[in-house]
Design an enzyme around this catalytic site. Structure first.
Site, PDB file in Angstrom:
ATOM      1  N   HIS A  86       4.760  -0.044  -0.121  1.00 31.92           N
ATOM      2  CA  HIS A  86       5.479  -0.927   0.797  1.00 31.92           C
ATOM      3  C   HIS A  86       4.509  -1.914   1.442  1.00 31.92           C
ATOM      4  O   HIS A  86       3.295  -1.696   1.464  1.00 31.92           O
ATOM      5  CB  HIS A  86       6.196  -0.121   1.880  1.00 31.92           C
ATOM      6  N   ASP A 144       0.793   5.319   1.824  1.00 36.52           N
ATOM      7  CA  ASP A 144       0.197   5.873   3.038  1.00 36.52           C
ATOM      8  C   ASP A 144      -0.695   7.084   2.830  1.00 36.52           C
ATOM      9  O   ASP A 144      -1.430   7.458   3.745  1.00 36.52           O
ATOM     10  CB  ASP A 144       1.307   6.234   4.040  1.00 36.52           C
ATOM     11  N   HIS A 170       0.847  -1.191   0.000  1.00 34.08           N
ATOM     12  CA  HIS A 170       0.000   0.000   0.000  1.00 34.08           C
ATOM     13  C   HIS A 170       0.878   1.235   0.000  1.00 34.08           C
ATOM     14  O   HIS A 170       2.095   1.161   0.153  1.00 34.08           O
ATOM     15  CB  HIS A 170      -0.900   0.005   1.235  1.00 34.08           C
ATOM     16  N   ARG A 183       6.541  -9.294  16.630  1.00 28.64           N
ATOM     17  CA  ARG A 183       7.263  -8.152  16.047  1.00 28.64           C
ATOM     18  C   ARG A 183       6.642  -6.870  16.574  1.00 28.64           C
ATOM     19  O   ARG A 183       5.451  -6.637  16.410  1.00 28.64           O
ATOM     20  CB  ARG A 183       7.159  -8.206  14.520  1.00 28.64           C
TER      21      ARG A 183
END
Length: 633
Positions: free
Chosen positions: A537, A467, A465, A547
């Protein structure tokens, strides 16, 4: 007078006759053939297909149901229920893949997208055929749209309020028709499901065609397309150079002229603009010119200044990459630039290391335990992107509120604020020295792999996508329109750990599949990049472990500054003042958890990046498609 009666009498008589004929043919009312705005809007949104797919499904006509569903979804990509229905249809046995077709597909869009795909793949012979087809069909669609501009005025209430005289009414109606015709180019240049039109839709065809023809060795048609393009932009230096080259190759005696259809298009459009701008200057009309190529001399003097300002603003936003990437000195010592844009095969990208110490990472990881029951920090959803992972989020304000309640330590909440501010200053000094960056949204997030759910996994932790825009991989474009957070300018991820498997960040081309760079998370590593179409990204699947990172978004617009950050800082200052008072509360909590909330989620999808090759036309807006604006990394 007599001349008025002689002039207007036949016109009025013809109009009366026409209405009577319509009344007899289209009973009961003379205007029954004109649908209301609401009905027309529903058809533009393809609402009938939503009902049709349900009806066909109930009748067990799956192929028709699939086609109706797909047709609706193309124009309504944000419709979550239809998205789920489409996925169900794909899993059903007996549903043919060719049933997923757009029943309302316009010929010029189909040809255009295929032509651009061939062009991007350097398949110029096929590109020429499809782009020529697209241009021809687009001009035909334009004529149909212009014909539909005829008819009674739409704003009847406003007309009654103004109560114009006969000549004013005639002028207003005529100007309305002209403005409608001018806006037709936006209609044909806007893909179903999109709000924004492709800029310079007709000229961009000619730009692509002249290059494609030159690549297949047809210099005659290449020169014709270049001459046609110059009708729109007569001072375009690269095209003038091309034209000079074509004349040399063809011989000075060769007759090179623009296409007759394009000559007619430009001459007619200029005449209409001239009339409209006269009405703007003398009759108080307004006009949003849909074209970038309108000559300055056509625009009234009192409007030229605004026109120049708009053009200058556009130039400023498209500055040369080297100029935009002038760097300022970093405001903190010990921080290292590990990778810059060149090393990451892109623009406006950078990786910093040593932003946090190991001890600071451990303290912030302790704070993430408070997000254990918080869902995603938006709507308490534990798997917003994939069922194979559990997503946990905590905002800065929620962290401070948990500290107030004694659920977490104050120093950990304060460290979250300090880490986000430190990241902001680093990114501001590196990308936009001297220009203030405001927090847009800050989110402490963790993604945990769900045990027993990783076998045969094919999805991503976070789909590709951009941002601040909706990516369109097929169209090679990213559309700055809702539901995307269009005001965001820069993004960052500050990693807290690396004891997990998978979960790396990757950048792609606009196709969302060609990976250009990858970043492996580790404590204290800050990845920063501009939020636009140049940086699509995604995140690889987290296959084992947890994570954690601080996700950061920034804006140059003060009006979009994050209020939670301001409130959290105020509460922290209030706490400090209380600590300074005699007998101040020294109590600090140790652990705990809670739910958190933040700014609303945007629906939509993800997509791909722009081709780095400098072929003509690739720097112009080209396509739109469906993808989702995502907020969390």
């Amino acid at each position: 007078g007599r001349w008025e009666a002689a002039l207007l009498g036949p016109v009025l008589q013809r109009a009366r006759c026409l209405q009577q004929c319509l009344g007899r043919r289209l009973r009961p009312a003379p205007s029954a053939h004109r649908a209301s705005r609401a009905v027309r809007r529903d058809f533009e949104r393809r609402e009938p297909y939503n009902y049709l797919q349900v009806a066909f499904f109930q009748l067990k006509k799956l192929d028709q149901a699939v086609s109706a569903a797909h047709t609706f979804f193309v124009a309504n990509p944000q419709h979550l229920q239809m998205r789920e229905d489409i996925e169900k249809y794909r899993r059903m046995s007996g549903v043919k893949s060719d049933s997923f077709q757009d029943l309302e597909a316009t010929p010029h869009w189909e040809a255009y997208e295929t032509g651009v795909q061939h062009y991007d793949a350097d398949e110029y012979l096929q590109a020429v055929a499809r782009l020529e087809e697209s241009l021809s069909e687009a001009l035909s669609a334009l004529e149909e749209c212009r014909a539909l501009c005829e008819g009674p005025r739409e704003d009847e209430d406003e007309e009654e309020k103004m109560q114009p005289g006969l000549y004013e009414a005639i002028a207003a109606h005529y100007i309305q028709v002209l403005k409608c015709r001018q806006q037709c180019v936006l209609e044909i240049a806007t893909k179903p499901g999109r709000i924004s039109a492709i800029e310079d839709f007709i000229p961009s065809h000619l730009d692509l065609l002249q290059f494609a023809y030159s690549q297949v060795g047809n210099q005659t048609l290449a020169a014709e397309c270049a001459a046609s393009y110059l009708l729109f932009y007569p001072t375009d230096e690269p095209m003038l150079e091309k034209m000079k080259q074509y004349r040399t190759e063809l011989g000075e005696d060769a007759a090179v002229t623009a296409r007759q259809s394009i000559q007619h298009y430009v001459q007619r459009s200029l005449m209409e603009k001239k009339l409209i701008y006269y009405a703007v200057e003398h009759l108080g009309e307004t006009f949003n010119d849909p074209d970038l190529w309108t000559p300055d001399e056509l625009i009234p003097e009192n409007l030229r200044e605004k026109h120049r300002e708009d053009q200058e603003k556009q130039k400023q936003e498209t500055l040369d990459v080297e100029e935009r990437e002038k760097r300022g000195a970093l405001p903190f010592e010990g921080i290292a630039v590990t990778m810059d844009s060149q090393q990451m095969n892109g623009t406006q990208r950078v990786v910093f290391d040593r932003v946090l110490t190991e001890s600071e990472c451990k303290d912030l990881l302790r704070l993430t335990k408070a997000a254990g029951e918080a869902g995603d920090g938006y709507r308490a959803r534990r798997s917003p992107h994939t069922p194979h992972e559990r997503f946990e989020g905590l905002t800065v304000l929620k962290a401070v509120q948990l500290a107030q309640n004694g659920d977490v330590e104050w120093r950990d909440a304060k460290l979250l604020l300090q880490a986000s501010e430190k990241s902001r200053r680093i990114i501001e000094s590196y990308f936009t020295p001297g220009k203030k960056l405001h927090f847009s949204f800050t989110h402490l997030v963790c993604r945990r792999a769900v045990d027993g759910e990783q076998e045969g996994r094919m999805d991503l932790s976070h789909p590709v996508h951009a941002d601040n825009c909706l990516l369109d991989p097929e169209g090679q474009e990213c559309w700055k329109e809702p539901p995307a957070y269009v005001y965001r300018d820069y993004s960052g991820i500050l990693y807290l750990n690396d004891d997990f498997q998978g979960g790396g960040l990757f950048f792609t081309e606009m196709d969302t599949v060609t990976v250009t760079a990858e970043v492996r998370p580790k404590c204290g590593r800050l990845v920063a990049f501009s939020s636009g179409k140049e940086n699509p990204h995604g995140v690889w699947a987290v296959r084992r472990g947890r994570r954690c990172a601080i996700a950061l978004w920034y804006t140059h617009s003060p009006e979009h500054a994050e209020q939670e950050q301001v409130k959290a800082e105020e509460l922290m200052e209030q706490r400090a003042m209380e600590q300074d008072q005699p007998g101040g509360d020294k109590h600090q909590g140790t652990d705990g958890s809670s739910r958190s909330s933040s700014e609303p989620r945007a629906p939509g999808r993800a997509a791909k990046p722009a081709d780095q090759r400098q072929k003509p036309g690739l720097d112009r807006k080209q396509h739109p498609k469906v993808l989702r604006a995502r907020d969390e990394f």
